[in-house]
Design a protein around this motif. Structure first.
Motif, PDB file in Angstrom:
ATOM      1  N   ASP A   1       0.855  -1.180   0.000  1.00 59.13           N
ATOM      2  CA  ASP A   1       0.000   0.000   0.000  1.00 59.13           C
ATOM      3  C   ASP A   1       0.895   1.236   0.000  1.00 59.13           C
ATOM      4  OD1 ASP A   1       0.898   0.387   2.630  1.00 59.13           O
ATOM      5  OD2 ASP A   1      -0.870  -0.542   3.510  1.00 59.13           O
ATOM      6  N   ASP A   2       0.296   2.397   0.160  1.00 61.91           N
ATOM      7  CA  ASP A   2       1.055   3.643   0.086  1.00 61.91           C
ATOM      8  C   ASP A   2       2.073   3.777   1.223  1.00 61.91           C
ATOM      9  OD1 ASP A   2      -0.386   4.319  -2.131  1.00 61.91           O
ATOM     10  OD2 ASP A   2      -1.861   5.530  -1.044  1.00 61.91           O
ATOM     11  N   ASN A   3       1.845   3.052   2.320  1.00 60.40           N
ATOM     12  CA  ASN A   3       2.713   3.205   3.492  1.00 60.40           C
ATOM     13  C   ASN A   3       3.804   2.139   3.591  1.00 60.40           C
ATOM     14  OD1 ASN A   3       1.154   5.437   4.439  1.00 60.40           O
ATOM     15  ND2 ASN A   3      -0.374   3.985   5.234  1.00 60.40           N
ATOM     16  N   ARG A   4       3.680   1.063   2.803  1.00 59.24           N
ATOM     17  CA  ARG A   4       4.625  -0.043   2.947  1.00 59.24           C
ATOM     18  C   ARG A   4       5.118  -0.499   1.578  1.00 59.24           C
ATOM     19  NH1 ARG A   4       3.901  -2.185   8.403  1.00 59.24           N
ATOM     20  NH2 ARG A   4       2.119  -1.180   9.327  1.00 59.24           N
ATOM     21  N   ALA A   5       6.421  -0.457   1.388  1.00 53.17           N
ATOM     22  CA  ALA A   5       7.022  -0.860   0.116  1.00 53.17           C
ATOM     23  C   ALA A   5       7.299  -2.361   0.147  1.00 53.17           C
ATOM     24  CB  ALA A   5       8.305  -0.077  -0.130  1.00 53.17           C
ATOM     25  N   ILE A   6       6.266  -3.145  -0.055  1.00 52.43           N
ATOM     26  CA  ILE A   6       6.390  -4.603  -0.050  1.00 52.43           C
ATOM     27  C   ILE A   6       6.401  -5.084  -1.501  1.00 52.43           C
ATOM     28  CG2 ILE A   6       5.309  -6.768   0.667  1.00 52.43           C
ATOM     29  CD1 ILE A   6       3.967  -5.149   2.936  1.00 52.43           C
ATOM     30  N   PRO A   7       7.446  -5.786  -1.922  1.00 51.45           N
ATOM     31  CA  PRO A   7       7.514  -6.258  -3.314  1.00 51.45           C
ATOM     32  C   PRO A   7       6.309  -7.119  -3.676  1.00 51.45           C
ATOM     33  CG  PRO A   7       9.628  -6.535  -2.211  1.00 51.45           C
ATOM     34  CD  PRO A   7       8.643  -6.167  -1.144  1.00 51.45           C
ATOM     35  N   VAL A   8       5.860  -6.987  -4.930  1.00 54.96           N
ATOM     36  CA  VAL A   8       4.686  -7.744  -5.364  1.00 54.96           C
ATOM     37  C   VAL A   8       4.943  -9.245  -5.311  1.00 54.96           C
ATOM     38  CG1 VAL A   8       3.718  -5.902  -6.779  1.00 54.96           C
ATOM     39  CG2 VAL A   8       5.385  -7.465  -7.783  1.00 54.96           C
ATOM     40  N   TRP A   9       6.196  -9.662  -5.520  1.00 55.09           N
ATOM     41  CA  TRP A   9       6.480 -11.096  -5.498  1.00 55.09           C
ATOM     42  C   TRP A   9       6.444 -11.661  -4.083  1.00 55.09           C
ATOM     43  CZ3 TRP A   9      11.051 -12.203  -2.897  1.00 55.09           C
ATOM     44  CH2 TRP A   9      11.986 -11.172  -2.782  1.00 55.09           C
ATOM     45  N   VAL A  10       6.762 -10.832  -3.080  1.00 57.32           N
ATOM     46  CA  VAL A  10       6.604 -11.256  -1.685  1.00 57.32           C
ATOM     47  C   VAL A  10       5.119 -11.388  -1.370  1.00 57.32           C
ATOM     48  CG1 VAL A  10       6.907 -10.570   0.727  1.00 57.32           C
ATOM     49  CG2 VAL A  10       8.788 -10.285  -0.897  1.00 57.32           C
ATOM     50  N   ASP A  11       4.337 -10.423  -1.833  1.00 62.96           N
ATOM     51  CA  ASP A  11       2.892 -10.492  -1.641  1.00 62.96           C
ATOM     52  C   ASP A  11       2.309 -11.727  -2.330  1.00 62.96           C
ATOM     53  OD1 ASP A  11       0.309  -9.410  -0.797  1.00 62.96           O
ATOM     54  OD2 ASP A  11      -0.020  -8.958  -2.917  1.00 62.96           O
ATOM     55  N   GLY A  12       2.844 -12.050  -3.510  1.00 66.43           N
ATOM     56  CA  GLY A  12       2.366 -13.237  -4.224  1.00 66.43           C
ATOM     57  C   GLY A  12       2.618 -14.514  -3.447  1.00 66.43           C
ATOM     58  N   ALA A  13       3.784 -14.593  -2.797  1.00 63.37           N
ATOM     59  CA  ALA A  13       4.108 -15.778  -1.991  1.00 63.37           C
ATOM     60  C   ALA A  13       3.164 -15.891  -0.795  1.00 63.37           C
ATOM     61  CB  ALA A  13       5.556 -15.711  -1.524  1.00 63.37           C
ATOM     62  N   ILE A  14       2.901 -14.761  -0.140  1.00 65.78           N
ATOM     63  CA  ILE A  14       2.006 -14.778   1.022  1.00 65.78           C
ATOM     64  C   ILE A  14       0.592 -15.124   0.584  1.00 65.78           C
ATOM     65  CG2 ILE A  14       1.012 -13.408   2.883  1.00 65.78           C
ATOM     66  CD1 ILE A  14       3.591 -11.736   2.857  1.00 65.78           C
ATOM     67  N   ARG A  15       0.154 -14.546  -0.548  1.00 66.40           N
ATOM     68  CA  ARG A  15      -1.195 -14.824  -1.054  1.00 66.40           C
ATOM     69  C   ARG A  15      -1.400 -16.321  -1.256  1.00 66.40           C
ATOM     70  NH1 ARG A  15      -4.831 -11.970  -4.786  1.00 66.40           N
ATOM     71  NH2 ARG A  15      -3.289 -10.301  -4.932  1.00 66.40           N
ATOM     72  N   ARG A  16      -0.389 -16.983  -1.816  1.00 61.36           N
ATOM     73  CA  ARG A  16      -0.510 -18.426  -2.039  1.00 61.36           C
ATOM     74  C   ARG A  16      -0.544 -19.184  -0.715  1.00 61.36           C
ATOM     75  NH1 ARG A  16       3.505 -22.407  -5.580  1.00 61.36           N
ATOM     76  NH2 ARG A  16       2.381 -24.347  -5.083  1.00 61.36           N
ATOM     77  N   ALA A  17       0.242 -18.755   0.258  1.00 56.05           N
ATOM     78  CA  ALA A  17       0.297 -19.443   1.552  1.00 56.05           C
ATOM     79  C   ALA A  17      -1.029 -19.380   2.288  1.00 56.05           C
ATOM     80  CB  ALA A  17       1.403 -18.843   2.413  1.00 56.05           C
ATOM     81  N   VAL A  18      -1.813 -18.310   2.070  1.00 60.12           N
ATOM     82  CA  VAL A  18      -3.067 -18.135   2.816  1.00 60.12           C
ATOM     83  C   VAL A  18      -4.297 -18.396   1.941  1.00 60.12           C
ATOM     84  CG1 VAL A  18      -2.014 -16.513   4.418  1.00 60.12           C
ATOM     85  CG2 VAL A  18      -3.178 -15.630   2.378  1.00 60.12           C
ATOM     86  N   GLN A  19      -4.126 -19.140   0.870  1.00 59.62           N
ATOM     87  CA  GLN A  19      -5.274 -19.497   0.033  1.00 59.62           C
ATOM     88  C   GLN A  19      -6.296 -20.281   0.870  1.00 59.62           C
ATOM     89  OE1 GLN A  19      -6.396 -19.180  -3.142  1.00 59.62           O
ATOM     90  NE2 GLN A  19      -4.776 -17.743  -3.697  1.00 59.62           N
ATOM     91  N   PRO A  20      -7.592 -19.939   0.788  1.00 62.09           N
ATOM     92  CA  PRO A  20      -8.601 -20.703   1.533  1.00 62.09           C
ATOM     93  C   PRO A  20      -8.626 -22.184   1.160  1.00 62.09           C
ATOM     94  CG  PRO A  20      -9.504 -18.609   0.798  1.00 62.09           C
ATOM     95  CD  PRO A  20      -8.168 -18.746   0.123  1.00 62.09           C
ATOM     96  N   ASP A  21      -8.344 -22.487  -0.116  1.00 55.92           N
ATOM     97  CA  ASP A  21      -8.299 -23.877  -0.576  1.00 55.92           C
ATOM     98  C   ASP A  21      -6.910 -24.443  -0.279  1.00 55.92           C
ATOM     99  OD1 ASP A  21      -8.173 -26.294  -1.901  1.00 55.92           O
ATOM    100  OD2 ASP A  21      -9.020 -25.543  -3.777  1.00 55.92           O
ATOM    101  N   PRO A  22      -6.801 -25.442   0.594  1.00 54.82           N
ATOM    102  CA  PRO A  22      -5.480 -25.967   0.962  1.00 54.82           C
ATOM    103  C   PRO A  22      -4.678 -26.496  -0.217  1.00 54.82           C
ATOM    104  CG  PRO A  22      -7.210 -27.435   1.723  1.00 54.82           C
ATOM    105  CD  PRO A  22      -7.882 -26.182   1.278  1.00 54.82           C
ATOM    106  N   TYR A  23      -5.366 -26.963  -1.280  1.00 55.02           N
ATOM    107  CA  TYR A  23      -4.664 -27.524  -2.432  1.00 55.02           C
ATOM    108  C   TYR A  23      -4.062 -26.444  -3.330  1.00 55.02           C
ATOM    109  CZ  TYR A  23      -6.808 -31.826  -0.894  1.00 55.02           C
ATOM    110  OH  TYR A  23      -7.192 -32.909  -0.135  1.00 55.02           O
ATOM    111  N   LYS A  24      -4.385 -25.190  -3.051  1.00 50.88           N
ATOM    112  CA  LYS A  24      -3.791 -24.081  -3.800  1.00 50.88           C
ATOM    113  C   LYS A  24      -2.615 -23.455  -3.044  1.00 50.88           C
ATOM    114  CE  LYS A  24      -7.973 -22.808  -6.372  1.00 50.88           C
ATOM    115  NZ  LYS A  24      -8.947 -21.722  -6.667  1.00 50.88           N
TER     116      LYS A  24
END
Length: 293
Positions: A212-235
Motif C-alpha cells: 500500500d502507500d505506506n509499505r514498500a512490499i515487493p509484489v512477489w513477496v505479496d504473491g508468496a504470502i497470497r498463495r500461503a493463505v489461500q482458503p483452498d489448501p490444495y492451492k
C-alpha cells in the motif's frame, strides 16, 4: 501459568497447571497431559523445551524452560513497520520449529502470535502444544471424531472450520497469516475470515494485497504470502520450504501482476471502476430516452 524456581537447580522455570474452570473437562485434561509428551519428542531450538522432573509428582503440572523475552504479539506492537529481512528471519525460525513437528507427524493446529516467543538474543520459539495433533494417537484428538476447533479463528485454516482434517498446509496457512500481519499490521482477509463457515463463504473471501502507500512490499513477496493463505489448501504450497524460498527469491509468476485479475489485486479499485462504468451507462440510456428524436 507461573514463573517458579527449581529448588534442585536454582533455575527459573515455567510451571503450568490445569485451568480451574476446565479441570473437570476430560478432553482438556487429555490435551494438557499430551503437551509435555509432545514437547519431549521434539528436538528443535525453535520449540520450547520441557524440564526434567526427577521428583515424584503429587498433582498434575508441566514444567517448561523459561524464555526471557516477548511474545510475537508484543513484538508487532513494538515494531509496527519492520524491515522485510527481519520478518523473513522470524518466519524462517518459526518454520524451523514447525518442521520439527511435521517430521514427527504432528500438526501444531494453534499457531498464532501469542504462542510465539522471541528471546533477548532474537531466537524464536513455539511455546504452546495444547492443540497439537499426533498421527495415530487418539488421545491427542478431542472428542470422538477429532474435529473440534482448537485454534484462534483469525489464524485457523478454513478446512478446520469446515470440519475437515488438517495437514501441514494448515499450519502453513497460520504462518502465512502471521507473515502478512507482521508486514502490514492487518489480516489478509480482514474480519471476514473469522466469520466464514461454509465453502461458499470461503470462496468469496477477498485477499487484501499487502503493498500500500505506506509499505514498500515487493509484489512477489505479496504473491508468496497470497498463495500461503489461500482458503483452498490444495492451492497453497505443499511444503514450508517452498514458501520460504519464494519469500527470498522473486518468483516470475508473481512478478506478472497483469495475470492476476483486478478484482483480486485491488477489489476497491475494481468496484469503483465498475460503479463508474454503470453510472456512465445509465446516463447514456437516460440521455437517449429523454433526449428526443
Amino acid at each position: 501459568m507461573y514463573l517458579a524456581t527449581d529448588i534442585a537447580t536454582d533455575a527459573l522455570v515455567i510451571l503450568k497447571l490445569p485451568s480451574i474452570d476446565l479441570r473437570h473437562d476430560p478432553d482438556y485434561l487429555k490435551r494438557f497431559m499430551m503437551e509435555e509428551w509432545v514437547a519431549r519428542r521434539i528436538n528443535s531450538p525453535h520449540v520450547l523445551k520441557p524440564c526434567t522432573v526427577t521428583r515424584k509428582r503429587n498433582f498434575l503440572y508441566v514444567v517448561m524452560e523459561y524464555v526471557e523475552g516477548q511474545t510475537l504479539t508484543q513484538w508487532m506492537i513494538d515494531n509496527p513497520a519492520p524491515e522485510i529481512e527481519v520478518v523473513r528471519g522470524i518466519v524462517e525460525q518459526i518454520a524451523a520449529g514447525l518442521g520439527a513437528f511435521h517430521r514427527m507427524e504432528m500438526l501444531h493446529q494453534d499457531l498464532r502470535p501469542h504462542n510465539i516467543m522471541i528471546d533477548k538474543a532474537g531466537t524464536v520459539k513455539i511455546i504452546d502444544f495444547g492443540s497439537t495433533k499426533v498421527a495415530g494417537v487418539v488421545e491427542a484428538v478431542p472428542g470422538e471424531d477429532g474435529r473440534e476447533m482448537l485454534g484462534t479463528l483469525q489464524y485457523t485454516a478454513p478446512e478446520y472450520m469446515l470440519g475437515e482434517g488438517g495437514t501441514p498446509r494448515s499450519d502453513l496457512f497460520s504462518l502465512g497469516v502471521m507473515t502478512y500481519q507482521m508486514l502490514t499490521g492487518r489480516l489478509p482477509y480482514g474480519a471476514s475470515h473469522a466469520t466464514a463457515r461454509t465453502k461458499s463463504q470461503f470462496r468469496k473471501l477477498k485477499y487484501v494485497p499487502a503493498p500500500d502507500d505506506n509499505r514498500a512490499i515487493p509484489v512477489w513477496v505479496d504473491g508468496a504470502i497470497r498463495r500461503a493463505v489461500q482458503p483452498d489448501p490444495y492451492k497453497r504450497y505443499e511444503v514450508l520450504s517452498e514458501f520460504l524460498f519464494d519469500l527470498r527469491h522473486p518468483n516470475a509468476k508473481y512478478l506478472d501482476t497483469a495475470s492476476v485479475p483486478l478484482l483480486e489485486r485491488n477489489p476497491l479499485l475494481f468496484w469503483q471502476g465498475l460503479s463508474f462504468l454503470l453510472t456512465v451507462a445509465v446516463l447514456v440510456l437516460l440521455a437517449r430516452l429523454y433526449g428526443g428524436p
